[in-house]
Design an enzyme around this catalytic site. Structure first.
Site, short mmCIF file in Angstrom:
data_model
loop_
_atom_site.label_atom_id
_atom_site.label_comp_id
_atom_site.label_asym_id
_atom_site.label_seq_id
_atom_site.Cartn_x
_atom_site.Cartn_y
_atom_site.Cartn_z
N ASN A 113 -62.76 -19.79 102.49
CA ASN A 113 -63.53 -20.08 101.28
C ASN A 113 -62.67 -19.92 100.02
O ASN A 113 -62.77 -20.72 99.08
CB ASN A 113 -64.76 -19.18 101.19
N ALA B 263 -53.45 -11.28 99.76
CA ALA B 263 -53.08 -9.89 100.02
C ALA B 263 -52.96 -9.72 101.53
O ALA B 263 -53.94 -9.54 102.23
CB ALA B 263 -54.14 -8.94 99.47
N TYR C 201 -58.26 -6.00 112.12
CA TYR C 201 -57.63 -6.11 110.79
C TYR C 201 -56.32 -6.89 110.89
O TYR C 201 -56.09 -7.85 110.15
CB TYR C 201 -57.37 -4.70 110.27
N TYR D 129 -52.72 -24.60 104.55
CA TYR D 129 -53.13 -25.24 103.29
C TYR D 129 -51.91 -25.65 102.47
O TYR D 129 -51.91 -26.67 101.80
CB TYR D 129 -54.04 -24.30 102.48
P1 NAD Z 1 -60.54 -1.56 98.91
O1 NAD Z 1 -61.44 -1.32 100.05
O2 NAD Z 1 -60.53 -0.59 97.80
O3 NAD Z 1 -60.78 -3.00 98.28
C1 NAD Z 1 -61.27 -4.08 99.02
C2 NAD Z 1 -62.35 -4.77 98.19
O4 NAD Z 1 -62.81 -5.94 98.88
C3 NAD Z 1 -63.58 -3.87 97.97
O5 NAD Z 1 -63.91 -3.86 96.60
C4 NAD Z 1 -64.66 -4.52 98.80
O6 NAD Z 1 -65.97 -4.30 98.32
C5 NAD Z 1 -64.23 -5.98 98.76
N1 NAD Z 1 -64.77 -6.78 99.86
C6 NAD Z 1 -64.69 -6.52 101.19
N2 NAD Z 1 -65.30 -7.50 101.90
C7 NAD Z 1 -65.76 -8.40 100.98
C8 NAD Z 1 -66.47 -9.62 101.09
N3 NAD Z 1 -66.84 -10.14 102.26
N4 NAD Z 1 -66.77 -10.30 99.94
C9 NAD Z 1 -66.41 -9.80 98.73
N5 NAD Z 1 -65.73 -8.65 98.57
C10 NAD Z 1 -65.41 -7.95 99.69
O7 NAD Z 1 -59.07 -1.68 99.52
P2 NAD Z 1 -57.65 -1.90 98.80
O8 NAD Z 1 -56.74 -0.84 99.28
O9 NAD Z 1 -57.82 -2.12 97.37
O10 NAD Z 1 -57.16 -3.25 99.49
C11 NAD Z 1 -57.25 -4.49 98.83
C12 NAD Z 1 -56.53 -5.56 99.64
O11 NAD Z 1 -55.15 -5.22 99.80
C13 NAD Z 1 -57.11 -5.75 101.04
O12 NAD Z 1 -57.09 -7.13 101.36
C14 NAD Z 1 -56.12 -5.01 101.92
O13 NAD Z 1 -56.07 -5.54 103.22
C15 NAD Z 1 -54.81 -5.22 101.17
N6 NAD Z 1 -53.84 -4.16 101.48
C16 NAD Z 1 -53.95 -2.92 100.90
C17 NAD Z 1 -53.03 -1.94 101.23
C18 NAD Z 1 -53.04 -0.58 100.58
O14 NAD Z 1 -52.17 0.24 100.90
N7 NAD Z 1 -53.95 -0.27 99.68
C19 NAD Z 1 -52.01 -2.21 102.16
C20 NAD Z 1 -51.97 -3.46 102.74
C21 NAD Z 1 -52.88 -4.44 102.38
#
Ligand code: NAD
Ligand code: UDP
Length: 343
Positions: A100, A115, A146, A160
């Site tokens: 999407n 991300a 995951y 894409y």
């Molecule tokens: P987080 O859980 O704080 O943030 C994720 C956000 O996505 C949340 O606000 C959640 O409500 C939202 N979300 C989840 N499913 C959703 C949906 N279906 N529709 C709309 N919103 C949705 O986690 P984060 O640490 O901030 O991670 C953010 C991104 O970065 C993620 O994609 C994660 O995989 C990636 N990432 C983070 C890390 C890290 O160390 N923090 C490492 C690798 C990858």
């Protein structure tokens, strides 16, 4: 002024990105269903004319009226405990949600940034991990929901790019920490800091010989912003190569918290936390360290914040969060919308 859509914008990383893009003069549309995020993370931005919040689950199609120059897709549960509790939502947001978000970028002629994660390397057999390494992932293990969702998301983004000519950027994020992590998200940084501040035992999983490399959020956001503006379509690792064992990390957190919480030294009655060992979760990667040669050479980026500095800043945040936390702990997941949990 260009407009950016950030999915997952009310989460830990997403909210820091919202702030950075606003500071750079972009308008920001934050799309989040608050599954693991928190409206509080963007509450200070809500009154601004250049910021909009849409509460929406991106696994169902969504439209954003008007021009959009960038779509940054950050929506996904990110902590191992979260994605073990939310396996189907995790797979759906990595697959349907990515589809999407890509569809939105294509319809708007926008650049798309995904991300992704060091988890695409699984329990790596190459060390440190270069972007050219294909990884060692167990697709049917508990972390597979995951890891495979993110690997699918990368493949979809590249499709894409190749098929539709969409401009795509992929950041492989290594363990990042800082203010606005959820107190109870189960990741090691909030867990250890919270335990140390309360004088409770620090729970090291396994023997603590597994390694991680921790990056402070401001460094990560700088790297992501540079990647967004670059012309690099292949994945780029962003993380801090300073690697340590989890046992060393526990000792580091304890040392810093002890220094900050017992400044008086001798007269202090505060007890330092012991370290206890708990079972190692299944498929927990044994090593993890980013090779950041690509980020250094293509983006001129490298991390600047030392572990001690970053941890001190994060402790300040958790001290306040703990003071404000409801007695008894409340719900671990802060889902504001109960329907977000249905699948
Ligand atoms: P987080 O859980 O704080 O943030 C994720 C956000 O996505 C949340 O606000 C959640 O409500 C939202 N979300 C989840 N499913 C959703 C949906 N279906 N529709 C709309 N919103 C949705 O986690 P984060 O640490 O901030 O991670 C953010 C991104 O970065 C993620 O994609 C994660 O995989 C990636 N990432 C983070 C890390 C890290 O160390 N923090 C490492 C690798 C990858
Ligand atoms: N870990 C730990 N104690 C905790 C939480 C995590 O020893 O209370 C370990 C975990 O087993 C892993 C490392 O710390 O080896 C990092 O875990 P985290 O959940 O932060 O992220 P991961 O890198 O595994 O995705």
């Amino acid at each position: 002024m260009s407009r950016a859509v950030i999915t997952g914008g009310a989460g830990f990383l997403g909210s820091h990105l919202c702030e950075r893009l606003l500071r750079e003069g972009h308008e920001v549309v934050c799309v989040d269903n608050l599954l693991t995020g928190n409206r509080e993370n963007v509450a200070h931005l809500l009154g601004r004319s250049d910021f909009e919040f849409l509460q929406h689950d991106v696994t169902t199609p969504f439209e954003v009226p008007g021009e959009v120059a960038y779509v940054l897709h950050f929506a996904s549960p990110a902590s191992p405990i979260d994605y073990l509790e939310l396996p189907i939502q995790t797979l759906k947001v990595g697959s349907l949600g990515t589809h999407n978000a890509l569809g939105l970028a294509r319809a708007k002629g926008a650049r798309f940034l995904l991300a992704s994660t060091s988890e695409v390397y699984g329990d790596p057999k190459e060390h440190p991990q270069k972007e050219s390494y294909w990884g060692n992932v167990n697709p049917v293990g508990p972390r597979g929901v995951y890891d495979e969702a993110k690997r699918f998301a990368e493949a979809m983004a590249m499709a894409y790019h190749r098929y539709h000519g969409l401009e795509v950027r992929i950041v492989r994020i290594f363990n990042t920490y800082g203010p606005r992590m959820r107190l109870r998200d189960g990741r090691v940084v909030p867990a250890f800091i919270q335990q140390a501040l309360r004088g409770e035992p620090l729970t090291v999983f396994g023997q603590g010989t597994q390694t991680r490399s921790f990056c402070y959020v401001d460094d990560l956001v700088e790297g992501i912003y540079r990647l967004l503006l670059s012309d690099v379509a292949l994945p780029v690792n962003i993380g801090n190569p300073h690697e340590m064992t989890i046992l060393q990390f526990a000792e580091t957190i304890r040392r810093i918290v002890d220094r900050l919480e017992s400044p008086g030294g001798a007269g202090s009655t505060r007890r330092s936390s012991p370290i206890v060992f708990k079972p190692l979760p299944e498929d927990d990667p044994q090593t993890r360290q980013p090779d950041i040669t690509l980020a250094r050479t293509l983006l001129g980026w490298e991390p600047k914040v030392s572990l001690d500095d970053g941890i001190e800043r994060t402790i300040g945040f958790f001290r306040q969060a703990l003071a404000a936390a409801p007695a008894g702990g409340g719900s671990r997941l802060q889902a504001a919308d109960a329907s977000a949990n249905s699948f």
